[in-house]
Design a protein around this motif. Structure first.
Motif, PDB file in Angstrom:
ATOM      1  N   ASP A 101       0.776   5.737  -9.393  1.00  0.00           N
ATOM      2  CA  ASP A 101       0.179   7.059  -9.631  1.00  0.00           C
ATOM      3  C   ASP A 101       0.342   7.983  -8.425  1.00  0.00           C
ATOM      4  N   ALA A 102       1.510   7.900  -7.781  1.00  0.00           N
ATOM      5  CA  ALA A 102       1.793   8.825  -6.683  1.00  0.00           C
ATOM      6  C   ALA A 102       1.673  10.246  -7.217  1.00  0.00           C
ATOM      7  N   PHE A 129       2.134   8.072 -15.346  1.00  0.00           N
ATOM      8  CA  PHE A 129       1.464   6.894 -14.799  1.00  0.00           C
ATOM      9  C   PHE A 129       1.153   5.927 -15.935  1.00  0.00           C
ATOM     10  N   ASP A 130       1.525   4.666 -15.765  1.00  0.00           N
ATOM     11  CA  ASP A 130       1.177   3.595 -16.691  1.00  0.00           C
ATOM     12  C   ASP A 130      -0.192   3.081 -16.261  1.00  0.00           C
ATOM     13  N   ASP A 131      -1.230   3.533 -16.964  1.00  0.00           N
ATOM     14  CA  ASP A 131      -2.597   3.240 -16.539  1.00  0.00           C
ATOM     15  C   ASP A 131      -3.097   1.874 -17.015  1.00  0.00           C
ATOM     16  N   SER A 132      -2.266   0.857 -16.833  1.00  0.00           N
ATOM     17  CA  SER A 132      -2.691  -0.511 -17.127  1.00  0.00           C
ATOM     18  C   SER A 132      -3.808  -0.886 -16.159  1.00  0.00           C
ATOM     19  N   GLU A 137      -6.205  -0.657 -10.786  1.00  0.00           N
ATOM     20  CA  GLU A 137      -6.853  -1.373  -9.688  1.00  0.00           C
ATOM     21  C   GLU A 137      -6.105  -1.182  -8.377  1.00  0.00           C
ATOM     22  N   VAL A 138      -4.778  -1.253  -8.425  1.00  0.00           N
ATOM     23  CA  VAL A 138      -3.974  -1.056  -7.212  1.00  0.00           C
ATOM     24  C   VAL A 138      -4.139   0.367  -6.692  1.00  0.00           C
TER      25      VAL A 138
END
Length: 170
Positions: A101-102, A129-132, A137-138
């Motif tokens: 999510d830069a 952004f792939d909000d998995s 968390e990262v």
């Protein structure tokens, strides 16, 4: 259309201006946070401005550039909520947006050609952004590494003092 904050140091003003115009032609709302000419200046000022603009939520994404991209990218990253990545290839731009999510991309105007810079920025702006759970968390962990001290400007006080004392030279 996305609202973009852009900034650079004096070394790459012409390239930043070219990128700004290119983005505006594509319909993006681009706000230029400087510098605006080739008068000698110092990159942390403009990295911080773009970082604060994006972290405030008033801008969707940001673009920073200096000679190598290293200095201005690091300064933008010191702002809490600014997740800035230095990219010298399209894949890095994609992964930075998709997995981390830069929200700011940094490029080196002296070491990366204008065509590649455009490709890097285009990939960055078009990747979502792939909000998995793992990616969120990262991202949140990385965001937690920067203290509130950064947004008060305390990271930059020593640099400002050195600049005013003439410590930095071309």
């Amino acid at each position: 259309m996305k609202r973009i904050a852009i900034g650079c140091d004096h070394i790459v003003t012409d390239i930043k201006n070219s990128i700004r115009e290119w983005l505006m032609e594509k319909g993006y709302d681009v706000v230029d946070f400087g510098t605006y000419d080739k008068t000698r200046t110092h990159f942390p000022i403009y990295g911080k401005r773009v970082g604060e603009a994006v972290a405030s939520g008033k801008f969707d994404l940001g673009i920073v550039m200096c000679g190598t991209g290293v200095g201005i990218t690091n300064s933008a990253s010191k702002v809490k909520g600014a997740r800035c990545v230095l990219a010298r290839d399209v894949e890095t731009a994609k992964v930075a947006r998709e997995k981390f999510d830069a929200n700011i991309i940094g490029v080196g105007g002296r070491i990366t050609g204008i065509g590649l810079i455009e490709n890097i920025i285009e990939e960055f702006l078009n990747t979502k952004f792939d909000d998995s759970k793992e990616n969120v968390e990262v991202r949140d962990y990385i965001d937690g590494l920067i203290s509130e001290k950064a947004n008060k400007g305390e990271y930059f006080e020593e640099e400002r003092k050195k600049w005013n004392e003439g410590y930095y030279h071309d």
